[in-house]
Design an enzyme around this catalytic site. Sequence first.
Site, PDB file in Angstrom:
ATOM      1  N   ARG A  77      -8.684 -12.003  -8.347  1.00  0.00           N
ATOM      2  CA  ARG A  77      -7.447 -11.836  -7.586  1.00  0.00           C
ATOM      3  C   ARG A  77      -7.778 -11.909  -6.105  1.00  0.00           C
ATOM      4  O   ARG A  77      -8.516 -11.078  -5.582  1.00  0.00           O
ATOM      5  CB  ARG A  77      -6.802 -10.483  -7.908  1.00  0.00           C
ATOM      6  CG  ARG A  77      -5.603 -10.176  -7.034  1.00  0.00           C
ATOM      7  CD  ARG A  77      -4.910  -8.866  -7.395  1.00  0.00           C
ATOM      8  NE  ARG A  77      -3.836  -8.621  -6.453  1.00  0.00           N
ATOM      9  CZ  ARG A  77      -3.723  -7.529  -5.690  1.00  0.00           C
ATOM     10  NH1 ARG A  77      -4.587  -6.538  -5.794  1.00  0.00           N
ATOM     11  NH2 ARG A  77      -2.726  -7.411  -4.841  1.00  0.00           N
ATOM     12  N   HIS A 121      -0.865  -9.865   1.471  1.00  0.00           N
ATOM     13  CA  HIS A 121      -1.626  -8.615   1.385  1.00  0.00           C
ATOM     14  C   HIS A 121      -1.744  -8.042   2.808  1.00  0.00           C
ATOM     15  O   HIS A 121      -2.834  -7.924   3.353  1.00  0.00           O
ATOM     16  CB  HIS A 121      -2.989  -8.870   0.747  1.00  0.00           C
ATOM     17  CG  HIS A 121      -3.641  -7.643   0.166  1.00  0.00           C
ATOM     18  ND1 HIS A 121      -3.997  -7.529  -1.159  1.00  0.00           N
ATOM     19  CD2 HIS A 121      -4.001  -6.459   0.739  1.00  0.00           C
ATOM     20  CE1 HIS A 121      -4.559  -6.347  -1.388  1.00  0.00           C
ATOM     21  NE2 HIS A 121      -4.578  -5.680  -0.238  1.00  0.00           N
ATOM     22  N   GLU A 167       1.677  -3.918  -2.622  1.00  0.00           N
ATOM     23  CA  GLU A 167       1.939  -2.535  -2.197  1.00  0.00           C
ATOM     24  C   GLU A 167       2.943  -2.433  -1.060  1.00  0.00           C
ATOM     25  O   GLU A 167       2.586  -2.168   0.088  1.00  0.00           O
ATOM     26  CB  GLU A 167       0.634  -1.863  -1.785  1.00  0.00           C
ATOM     27  CG  GLU A 167      -0.393  -1.821  -2.887  1.00  0.00           C
ATOM     28  CD  GLU A 167      -1.565  -0.915  -2.558  1.00  0.00           C
ATOM     29  OE1 GLU A 167      -1.716  -0.520  -1.389  1.00  0.00           O
ATOM     30  OE2 GLU A 167      -2.320  -0.594  -3.482  1.00  0.00           O
ATOM     31  N   ASN A 295      -1.469  -1.123  -8.805  1.00  0.00           N
ATOM     32  CA  ASN A 295      -2.720  -0.663  -8.222  1.00  0.00           C
ATOM     33  C   ASN A 295      -2.798   0.837  -8.455  1.00  0.00           C
ATOM     34  O   ASN A 295      -1.924   1.577  -8.008  1.00  0.00           O
ATOM     35  CB  ASN A 295      -2.761  -0.949  -6.722  1.00  0.00           C
ATOM     36  CG  ASN A 295      -2.854  -2.437  -6.425  1.00  0.00           C
ATOM     37  OD1 ASN A 295      -3.027  -3.252  -7.345  1.00  0.00           O
ATOM     38  ND2 ASN A 295      -2.746  -2.800  -5.163  1.00  0.00           N
ATOM     39  N   TYR A 297      -4.997   4.261  -8.156  1.00  0.00           N
ATOM     40  CA  TYR A 297      -6.161   4.970  -7.624  1.00  0.00           C
ATOM     41  C   TYR A 297      -6.137   6.455  -7.962  1.00  0.00           C
ATOM     42  O   TYR A 297      -7.152   7.020  -8.314  1.00  0.00           O
ATOM     43  CB  TYR A 297      -6.252   4.770  -6.102  1.00  0.00           C
ATOM     44  CG  TYR A 297      -6.682   3.368  -5.740  1.00  0.00           C
ATOM     45  CD1 TYR A 297      -8.028   3.032  -5.691  1.00  0.00           C
ATOM     46  CD2 TYR A 297      -5.736   2.376  -5.468  1.00  0.00           C
ATOM     47  CE1 TYR A 297      -8.443   1.743  -5.376  1.00  0.00           C
ATOM     48  CE2 TYR A 297      -6.140   1.085  -5.159  1.00  0.00           C
ATOM     49  CZ  TYR A 297      -7.492   0.765  -5.112  1.00  0.00           C
ATOM     50  OH  TYR A 297      -7.895  -0.504  -4.813  1.00  0.00           O
ATOM     51  N   GLU A 354      -5.517  -3.468  -9.179  1.00  0.00           N
ATOM     52  CA  GLU A 354      -6.588  -2.800  -8.439  1.00  0.00           C
ATOM     53  C   GLU A 354      -6.865  -1.440  -9.046  1.00  0.00           C
ATOM     54  O   GLU A 354      -5.950  -0.707  -9.413  1.00  0.00           O
ATOM     55  CB  GLU A 354      -6.207  -2.540  -6.964  1.00  0.00           C
ATOM     56  CG  GLU A 354      -6.174  -3.751  -6.099  1.00  0.00           C
ATOM     57  CD  GLU A 354      -5.792  -3.408  -4.654  1.00  0.00           C
ATOM     58  OE1 GLU A 354      -6.059  -2.273  -4.189  1.00  0.00           O
ATOM     59  OE2 GLU A 354      -5.213  -4.287  -3.999  1.00  0.00           O
TER      60      GLU A 354
END
Length: 448
Positions: A77, A121, A167, A295, A297, A354
Amino acid sequence: MKSLSFPKNFVWGFAAAAPQIEGAAFTDGKGPSVWDTFARQRGRVKNGDTLDVSCDHYHLFKKDFALMAQLGAKHYRLSIAWPRIFPAGRGAVNSKGVNFYNRLIDSMLECGITPWVTMFHWDLPQALEDDFGGWRDRRTAEAFAQYADTIVQSYGDRVKNWITLNEILCFTRLGYGNGQKAPGLKLSEKIVNQTYHTALLAHGHGVRAVREYGGKGARVGLTDNSEIFIPVSETKHDIEAARQAFITSNTRVLEPIFRGRYHPDFLKAAGKDAPKVMPGDLKHISRPTDFLGMNVYFGNFVRAGRRGKPETLSFPPSFPSADASWLRHTPQAIYWGPRFAAEIYGVKGIYITENGAGYKDYPPVKGEILDLHRRDYIRNYLKEMHRGIGDGVPFKGYFLWSFMDNFEWEDGYDMRFGVVYCDFKTQKRTPKLSARWFTRIMAENRIV
Ligand code: PNW
């Protein structure tokens, strides 16, 4: 079946983004992005680091793809830098920028690596910030439409997997609301809500561009960093509280995209701060997509408080985290976030676009970097993803953030997310222990 194995055709790969690895910030006609500007302002980025050179992937991509292939990656990606294609954000195309990604994509394909391209991005052309106020103004979404058309027309013969935006929360609220990220502004909630709306319009144009020009087999989705809530106990009441918190926190993005409306509760709470919406906007924003990128985290723990009201718990100081202090070790996030997204919005395919861990790794010792901390961190997340598959969460793939250490936004080069160590002075790459480990995961399609 071997334990901890993944479904056939599960996609494994690495993720990175143009502004964080390419360097060559002003080469071959690239215009400045808001991050180039932001990094030059005093006190914005740790140690005054800039994106100017970074991993110099712009010049070293062939070597980087050779290494990636050597590590066994079949999917990658990446993102395209809007200001390389349109130095002023719109108007004249920079053919050198277009050609750069032609060479880059061809080189990937030669190495047997399938591209997954993020259109945006965070590196907004500075000219759009200067001329239109960036994401505050819908002319930025119109400029994005031209950009998306151009890249899908240019690369759509070879690129079949498209991600519109990365995001939305990070480049709207954190860029225009609390000033932590570029362009570093602290504006009103009304304006922040409008930046979300402009971003959603751009997403719609990304989807439209892929449908119009993507050709056979083209697929498209958004990558969201939904805020994730983990029921502190897996009981009915706490799960329901976490679900409610998930809905409320992510309503600005997921509700318009998947339901074509702003939720009445959001509009009521926003009052006069609600975004200004033009006729047709929500239909455009909610064009059907093929998957959702998430994504993941970390998550916050939630329990049911009085009358079931969600109560978010604060983390005790001893709670384990990566060196990136916001990155609490909460592997259950990768289970509950995608599960709620699938259950609430009917999402049929979820790619983890991610997941990874940021540490201040030390330089190699005798050629080795024993990042057992990173391996364990990621391994625990993979196990929760595996559990989710067993429970019917529609995971289709996983991209590890990141291939190599890179420009970690306001943390500069201090925080390393790579499984390949990058010496930013010599540009030497050294695979860490975690890279060797992930190679086996990709090869065996199971957690080892
Ligand atoms: C993502 N949070 O950002 C970005 O997509 C990457 O470019 C970045 O390098 C990576 O994660 C690591 O930071 C995030 O606070 C930044 O929840 C902050 C958060 C999440 C994602």
